[in-house]
Design a protein around this motif. Structure first.
Motif, PDB file in Angstrom:
ATOM      1  N   ARG A  64       0.828  -1.210   0.000  1.00  0.00           N
ATOM      2  CA  ARG A  64       0.000   0.000   0.000  1.00  0.00           C
ATOM      3  C   ARG A  64       0.868   1.269   0.000  1.00  0.00           C
ATOM      4  O   ARG A  64       0.402   2.352   0.326  1.00  0.00           O
ATOM      5  CB  ARG A  64      -0.925   0.022   1.226  1.00  0.00           C
ATOM      6  N   THR A  65       2.123   1.100  -0.306  1.00  0.00           N
ATOM      7  CA  THR A  65       3.080   2.197  -0.265  1.00  0.00           C
ATOM      8  C   THR A  65       3.729   2.338  -1.641  1.00  0.00           C
ATOM      9  O   THR A  65       4.155   1.328  -2.211  1.00  0.00           O
ATOM     10  CB  THR A  65       4.160   1.910   0.800  1.00  0.00           C
ATOM     11  N   VAL A  66       3.754   3.533  -2.170  1.00  0.00           N
ATOM     12  CA  VAL A  66       4.343   3.771  -3.488  1.00  0.00           C
ATOM     13  C   VAL A  66       5.216   5.021  -3.405  1.00  0.00           C
ATOM     14  O   VAL A  66       4.790   6.038  -2.850  1.00  0.00           O
ATOM     15  CB  VAL A  66       3.250   3.969  -4.565  1.00  0.00           C
ATOM     16  N   ALA A  67       6.415   4.928  -3.947  1.00  0.00           N
ATOM     17  CA  ALA A  67       7.349   6.055  -3.842  1.00  0.00           C
ATOM     18  C   ALA A  67       7.721   6.594  -5.217  1.00  0.00           C
ATOM     19  O   ALA A  67       7.739   5.865  -6.214  1.00  0.00           O
ATOM     20  CB  ALA A  67       8.612   5.604  -3.104  1.00  0.00           C
ATOM     21  N   THR A  68       8.012   7.890  -5.237  1.00  0.00           N
ATOM     22  CA  THR A  68       8.523   8.510  -6.450  1.00  0.00           C
ATOM     23  C   THR A  68       9.566   9.548  -6.053  1.00  0.00           C
ATOM     24  O   THR A  68       9.635   9.966  -4.899  1.00  0.00           O
ATOM     25  CB  THR A  68       7.395   9.163  -7.280  1.00  0.00           C
ATOM     26  N   MET A  69      10.390   9.921  -7.009  1.00  0.00           N
ATOM     27  CA  MET A  69      11.360  10.995  -6.802  1.00  0.00           C
ATOM     28  C   MET A  69      10.867  12.198  -7.603  1.00  0.00           C
ATOM     29  O   MET A  69      10.599  12.076  -8.798  1.00  0.00           O
ATOM     30  CB  MET A  69      12.731  10.576  -7.336  1.00  0.00           C
ATOM     31  N   ASP A  70      10.731  13.347  -6.945  1.00  0.00           N
ATOM     32  CA  ASP A  70      10.205  14.490  -7.703  1.00  0.00           C
ATOM     33  C   ASP A  70      10.755  15.849  -7.260  1.00  0.00           C
ATOM     34  O   ASP A  70      11.011  16.711  -8.090  1.00  0.00           O
ATOM     35  CB  ASP A  70       8.661  14.495  -7.672  1.00  0.00           C
ATOM     36  N   HIS A  71      10.983  16.049  -5.953  1.00  0.00           N
ATOM     37  CA  HIS A  71      11.331  17.388  -5.464  1.00  0.00           C
ATOM     38  C   HIS A  71      12.789  17.779  -5.768  1.00  0.00           C
ATOM     39  O   HIS A  71      13.058  18.890  -6.218  1.00  0.00           O
ATOM     40  CB  HIS A  71      11.104  17.484  -3.959  1.00  0.00           C
ATOM     41  N   SER A  72      13.701  16.862  -5.444  1.00  0.00           N
ATOM     42  CA  SER A  72      15.135  17.177  -5.581  1.00  0.00           C
ATOM     43  C   SER A  72      15.661  16.813  -6.960  1.00  0.00           C
ATOM     44  O   SER A  72      16.870  16.880  -7.192  1.00  0.00           O
ATOM     45  CB  SER A  72      15.938  16.391  -4.535  1.00  0.00           C
ATOM     46  N   SER A  87      23.114  18.902  -6.230  1.00  0.00           N
ATOM     47  CA  SER A  87      24.109  18.907  -5.152  1.00  0.00           C
ATOM     48  C   SER A  87      24.311  17.482  -4.639  1.00  0.00           C
ATOM     49  O   SER A  87      23.491  16.590  -4.895  1.00  0.00           O
ATOM     50  CB  SER A  87      23.635  19.785  -3.989  1.00  0.00           C
ATOM     51  N   ASP A  88      25.384  17.301  -3.884  1.00  0.00           N
ATOM     52  CA  ASP A  88      25.629  15.998  -3.274  1.00  0.00           C
ATOM     53  C   ASP A  88      24.506  15.650  -2.296  1.00  0.00           C
ATOM     54  O   ASP A  88      24.119  14.487  -2.162  1.00  0.00           O
ATOM     55  CB  ASP A  88      26.967  16.005  -2.527  1.00  0.00           C
ATOM     56  N   ALA A  89      23.982  16.684  -1.608  1.00  0.00           N
ATOM     57  CA  ALA A  89      22.898  16.443  -0.651  1.00  0.00           C
ATOM     58  C   ALA A  89      21.667  15.906  -1.372  1.00  0.00           C
ATOM     59  O   ALA A  89      21.029  14.953  -0.916  1.00  0.00           O
ATOM     60  CB  ALA A  89      22.561  17.727   0.089  1.00  0.00           C
ATOM     61  N   ALA A  90      21.345  16.509  -2.517  1.00  0.00           N
ATOM     62  CA  ALA A  90      20.184  16.048  -3.282  1.00  0.00           C
ATOM     63  C   ALA A  90      20.412  14.625  -3.784  1.00  0.00           C
ATOM     64  O   ALA A  90      19.518  13.773  -3.737  1.00  0.00           O
ATOM     65  CB  ALA A  90      19.918  16.991  -4.452  1.00  0.00           C
ATOM     66  N   ARG A  91      21.630  14.367  -4.251  1.00  0.00           N
ATOM     67  CA  ARG A  91      21.957  13.015  -4.740  1.00  0.00           C
ATOM     68  C   ARG A  91      21.805  12.001  -3.607  1.00  0.00           C
ATOM     69  O   ARG A  91      21.225  10.928  -3.777  1.00  0.00           O
ATOM     70  CB  ARG A  91      23.382  12.988  -5.292  1.00  0.00           C
ATOM     71  N   SER A  92      22.284  12.382  -2.432  1.00  0.00           N
ATOM     72  CA  SER A  92      22.214  11.493  -1.277  1.00  0.00           C
ATOM     73  C   SER A  92      20.753  11.234  -0.888  1.00  0.00           C
ATOM     74  O   SER A  92      20.382  10.117  -0.516  1.00  0.00           O
ATOM     75  CB  SER A  92      22.994  12.118  -0.125  1.00  0.00           C
ATOM     76  N   GLN A  93      19.917  12.278  -1.011  1.00  0.00           N
ATOM     77  CA  GLN A  93      18.507  12.111  -0.672  1.00  0.00           C
ATOM     78  C   GLN A  93      17.834  11.109  -1.624  1.00  0.00           C
ATOM     79  O   GLN A  93      17.049  10.259  -1.198  1.00  0.00           O
ATOM     80  CB  GLN A  93      17.829  13.480  -0.772  1.00  0.00           C
ATOM     81  N   LEU A  94      18.165  11.217  -2.903  1.00  0.00           N
ATOM     82  CA  LEU A  94      17.589  10.305  -3.895  1.00  0.00           C
ATOM     83  C   LEU A  94      18.087   8.877  -3.652  1.00  0.00           C
ATOM     84  O   LEU A  94      17.315   7.916  -3.719  1.00  0.00           O
ATOM     85  CB  LEU A  94      17.942  10.773  -5.312  1.00  0.00           C
ATOM     86  N   GLU A  95      19.370   8.746  -3.346  1.00  0.00           N
ATOM     87  CA  GLU A  95      19.936   7.420  -3.086  1.00  0.00           C
ATOM     88  C   GLU A  95      19.333   6.804  -1.822  1.00  0.00           C
ATOM     89  O   GLU A  95      19.095   5.597  -1.747  1.00  0.00           O
ATOM     90  CB  GLU A  95      21.467   7.504  -2.953  1.00  0.00           C
ATOM     91  N   THR A  96      19.102   7.672  -0.828  1.00  0.00           N
ATOM     92  CA  THR A  96      18.510   7.190   0.421  1.00  0.00           C
ATOM     93  C   THR A  96      17.120   6.618   0.170  1.00  0.00           C
ATOM     94  O   THR A  96      16.759   5.565   0.697  1.00  0.00           O
ATOM     95  CB  THR A  96      18.443   8.340   1.454  1.00  0.00           C
ATOM     96  N   LEU A  97      16.337   7.311  -0.678  1.00  0.00           N
ATOM     97  CA  LEU A  97      14.999   6.798  -0.984  1.00  0.00           C
ATOM     98  C   LEU A  97      15.106   5.454  -1.703  1.00  0.00           C
ATOM     99  O   LEU A  97      14.375   4.506  -1.400  1.00  0.00           O
ATOM    100  CB  LEU A  97      14.212   7.793  -1.841  1.00  0.00           C
ATOM    101  N   ASN A 100      16.003   2.821   0.849  1.00  0.00           N
ATOM    102  CA  ASN A 100      14.887   2.512   1.741  1.00  0.00           C
ATOM    103  C   ASN A 100      13.817   1.692   1.041  1.00  0.00           C
ATOM    104  O   ASN A 100      13.230   0.780   1.629  1.00  0.00           O
ATOM    105  CB  ASN A 100      14.287   3.809   2.309  1.00  0.00           C
ATOM    106  N   CYS A 101      13.540   2.013  -0.212  1.00  0.00           N
ATOM    107  CA  CYS A 101      12.516   1.270  -0.954  1.00  0.00           C
ATOM    108  C   CYS A 101      12.968  -0.161  -1.212  1.00  0.00           C
ATOM    109  O   CYS A 101      12.197  -1.114  -1.101  1.00  0.00           O
ATOM    110  CB  CYS A 101      12.182   1.988  -2.263  1.00  0.00           C
ATOM    111  N   ARG A 102      14.243  -0.305  -1.543  1.00  0.00           N
ATOM    112  CA  ARG A 102      14.784  -1.654  -1.797  1.00  0.00           C
ATOM    113  C   ARG A 102      14.722  -2.477  -0.514  1.00  0.00           C
ATOM    114  O   ARG A 102      14.254  -3.608  -0.497  1.00  0.00           O
ATOM    115  CB  ARG A 102      16.225  -1.520  -2.297  1.00  0.00           C
TER     116      ARG A 102
ATOM    117  N   THR B  31      18.880  14.460   5.066  1.00  0.00           N
ATOM    118  CA  THR B  31      18.259  13.191   5.462  1.00  0.00           C
ATOM    119  C   THR B  31      18.234  13.034   6.978  1.00  0.00           C
ATOM    120  O   THR B  31      17.920  11.984   7.492  1.00  0.00           O
ATOM    121  CB  THR B  31      19.017  12.003   4.831  1.00  0.00           C
ATOM    122  N   THR B  32      18.573  14.130   7.688  1.00  0.00           N
ATOM    123  CA  THR B  32      18.532  14.094   9.155  1.00  0.00           C
ATOM    124  C   THR B  32      17.694  15.258   9.674  1.00  0.00           C
ATOM    125  O   THR B  32      17.199  16.072   8.896  1.00  0.00           O
ATOM    126  CB  THR B  32      19.940  14.196   9.766  1.00  0.00           C
ATOM    127  N   LYS B  33      17.554  15.340  11.008  1.00  0.00           N
ATOM    128  CA  LYS B  33      16.766  16.417  11.606  1.00  0.00           C
ATOM    129  C   LYS B  33      17.656  17.510  12.187  1.00  0.00           C
ATOM    130  O   LYS B  33      17.163  18.498  12.693  1.00  0.00           O
ATOM    131  CB  LYS B  33      15.909  15.860  12.755  1.00  0.00           C
TER     132      LYS B  33
END
Lengths: 478, 198
Positions: A64-72, A87-97, A100-102, B31-33
């Motif tokens: 019941r959970t579906v993820a997408t990448m859109d903001h960064s 940025s590296d931060a944005a890349r890290s955020q996408l990789e983190t998602l 987490n999904c995997r 990714t943190t607070k």
């Protein structure tokens, strides 16, 4: 009139959806409410997944959970054909998602993949969004999905964690507020104009604590994409959610969508869905009636979505505002926007035009913009960006040849994403610039620090692009 | 954590302060607070070069160390980003006193132990005047009694969801509480069968 028994009063659409999702209800305590569909994106989920990890918890219902990448996500590819992540931060955020999904077996529409797009475009276009559902996402524009008769609302990251772990939320029952639009919108007036007119009328806190239901002939006449635009901006009036009763327009949109029920399940779903609309004798906590026939193209002049006017009206003059608090607000907004009190916006020079966002980046929106761009050129000195809402919207627009209309006019045709609506992917306006934008928020600096935003419909935005000024699209098309 | 405390107030009295001002979106690629406090109100606090803007209340030494933000109406309008309360808590605020709050922000704030205190227009105005006369005046917040004692000696009761108050005072973990309903959740899912919708 339906004849409801005296001891069984009619129920609103909201009440029917709410009641069917109550898992537990104890006196004085918030209701435990079940969530049918949990949409996830990269910005508001990482800390929630961290919380689960810290407690050694699993995602209860990855199905019941579906993820997408859109903001960064970038909307441009580099010369090597790869996406140019800001940025590296944005890349890290996408990789983190992705991680987490995997890790939890969650379906992910990753950057560049088929199915990717803005979360509130992806849900409906795949048929994930259905009438009668409860839908949540760590994103305030989750209200969009209410266009299907779902109860859909934005949640914070703590609550994202709650839904991941339990598929439920603790909720107090909101109040109900029906806005009925009599008559039909005049030709050339869009759903965006209707919702901007409403927010100007009731204010950015006008529906706080309430779930809005939009009703009346003008709403019934809207296609699904128009209804999504209306419900999308419910949060801009402070509402918990916005809803529209499902009808044949809704069912026709859903029929055959990838994740909509099929065959016998479809027939059963239809039967359930047809029972959802508000009963004739149901009562709302608040009601408002507006005349859709008098709505003109709208544009905002200030720094919140409620500070708007009809395109041919002057901006307010603080000297004529009686209430001191309001006078201060008007003066402050005019100062930030560097606008002269009491003067028209029409003819004001603009620097950037943005057609996109979860409010207005669907096919109907792109068609409306293309109708104005067709055979015209983006005015000298104006930068125009057209950002489709999803990979699917992009493909369909290209199949129709709309991309050529935009690029022939001199506009940029980009990859899908939130882009310049929230300006966290590198797409932004510069300090002091004026943008006419089809997005949902004209807050100070929303589209880039020091930037100034006029919110409007896709047609009005396109009219600004081809004239280089705030323009009345009715005149441009004449 | 003590839910009774005294503190000075930093005033930010404009209405409809939105979450994009509280924490601009370009700082949300985290990714943190942690570390968000220095970005709190970034575009109002700092100029383009990163230097503090002298007129902004949080840059005023007279309001240094303030643990209460005195805001206007409809505070926290806009996005659902929990980064907004995270930034406030990271900065050191313990409560926001305002005329009213946007729903999502208020919910997010309480989940992070940041009290949202809505005062009547009269009490709000009295506090505003006190703080304007003397930035060092203190308010005393008492969650248990649901009161805030104003510098003029008056005591105002403020509304708070009874359940949230109980959770804060008792230190109850909300997710833990919700997980207490797992049997009911399983029963609900079982009763509905495989049907995807409501």
């Amino acid at each position: 009139m339906a004849h409801a028994a005296a001891d069984a009063p009619g129920r609103t659409l909201f009440e029917k959806v709410w009641e069917s999702h109550v898992v537990a209800r104890e006196p004085e305590r918030p209701t435990v409410l079940y969530v049918d569909l949990h949409l996830v994106h990269e910005v508001t989920s990482p800390q929630a997944f961290s919380e689960l990890a810290a407690r050694n918890l699993e995602v209860r219902r990855p199905d019941r959970t579906v993820a997408t990448m859109d903001h960064s996500t970038p909307t441009r590819r580099g010369s090597d054909g790869r996406f140019a992540i800001v940025s590296d931060a944005a890349r890290s955020q996408l990789e983190t998602l992705r991680d987490n999904c995997r890790r939890h077996g969650i379906e992910l529409f990753a950057l560049g993949e088929e199915g990717n797009g803005i979360v509130h475009v992806v849900g409906p276009e795949r048929g994930l969004t259905q009438p009668g559902m409860t839908i949540c996402c760590g994103d305030s524009h989750t209200s969009t999905h209410g266009a299907f008769g779902a109860l859909a609302f934005g949640i914070g990251t703590s609550q994202v964690g709650h839904v991941l772990a339990t598929q439920c939320l603790l909720q107090r029952r909101p109040k109900t507020f029906r806005v009925t639009f009599d008559g039909r919108l005049p030709a050339g007036i869009e759903a965006k104009d209707l919702i901007l007119a409403l927010i100007a009328r009731i204010g950015v806190g006008g529906a706080t604590g309430h779930v809005l239901e939009y009703a009346g002939p003008a709403i019934e006449a809207l296609d699904m994409e128009g209804r999504m635009t209306v419900c999308n901006m419910s949060i801009e009036a402070g509402a918990k959610a916005g809803m529209i009763a499902p009808d044949d327009t809704t069912f026709a949109y859903l029929a055959g969508k990838a994740r909509a029920p099929q065959g016998e399940a479809w027939d059963q779903a239809l039967e359930r869905w047809r029972a959802l609309p508000t009963d004739p004798d149901a009562a709302f906590d608040r009601e408002l009636r507006l005349d859709a026939r008098t709505i003109a193209p709208r544009i905002t002049w200030g720094t919140n979505p409620g500070q708007g006017i009809a395109i041919d009206e002057p901006v307010p003059d603080p000297a004529e505002v009686a209430d001191a608090q309001l006078r201060g607000q008007v003066a402050r907004a005019l100062r930030y926007m560097d606008l002269e009190p009491g003067k028209p916006l029409l003819g004001r020079k603009v620097d950037v035009v943005f057609v996109g966002s979860c409010t207005n980046a669907r096919l109907t929106d792109l068609r409306a913009a293309a109708a104005v761009f067709a055979g015209r050129r983006v005015a000298a000195g104006v930068r125009a960006l057209v950002v489709p809402g999803s990979v699917a919207v992009k493909a369909e627009a290209e199949r129709e040849g709309r991309d050529r209309i935009f690029t022939d006019a001199g506009a940029e045709w980009r990859e899908p994403g939130c882009s310049m609506c929230i300006a966290m992917n590198g797409d932004r306006i510069e300090a002091g610039q004026y943008a006419v934008s089809t997005s949902n928020r004209n807050f100070e600096g929303r589209q880039g620090p020091g930037g100034r935003t006029f919110l409007a419909s896709p047609a009005t935005a396109a009219a600004a692009a081809v004239t280089g000024r705030v323009a009345d699209v009715r005149e441009v098309l004449r | 954590m003590s839910w009774s405390f005294t503190a000075t107030c930093a005033p930010l009295l404009r209405d409809d302060v939105d979450t994009d001002q509280i924490i601009p979106a370009r700082f949300l690629t985290t990714t943190t607070k942690t570390g968000l406090g220095e970005k709190l109100f970034a575009d109002w606090r700092y100029d383009g070069s990163g230097a503090p803007r002298p007129g902004f209340p949080l840059n005023d030494p007279a309001h240094g160390g303030a643990q209460v933000l005195l805001a206007g109406a409809n505070f926290g309008a806009g996005s659902s980003r929990e980064h907004a309360p995270w930034a406030r808590v990271d900065y050191g605020f313990r409560a926001i006193v305002a005329r009213s709050f946007a729903d999502i922000f208020a919910g997010n704030a309480l989940k992070n132990g940041l009290l949202v205190i809505a005062l009547t227009d009269e009490a709000h105005e009295a506090l505003r005047q006190s703080v304007e006369r003397d930035p060092q005046v203190r308010v005393q917040v008492d969650l248990e009694a649901q009161t805030v004692a104003l510098p003029d000696g008056s005591k105002e009761r403020f509304p708070i969801d009874g359940f949230m108050k109980h959770m804060l005072l008792e230190g109850i973990d909300e997710l833990g509480y919700l997980r207490g309903f797992l049997p009911e959740i399983a029963a609900f899912e079982g009763a509905r069968g495989a049907a995807p919708a409501g």
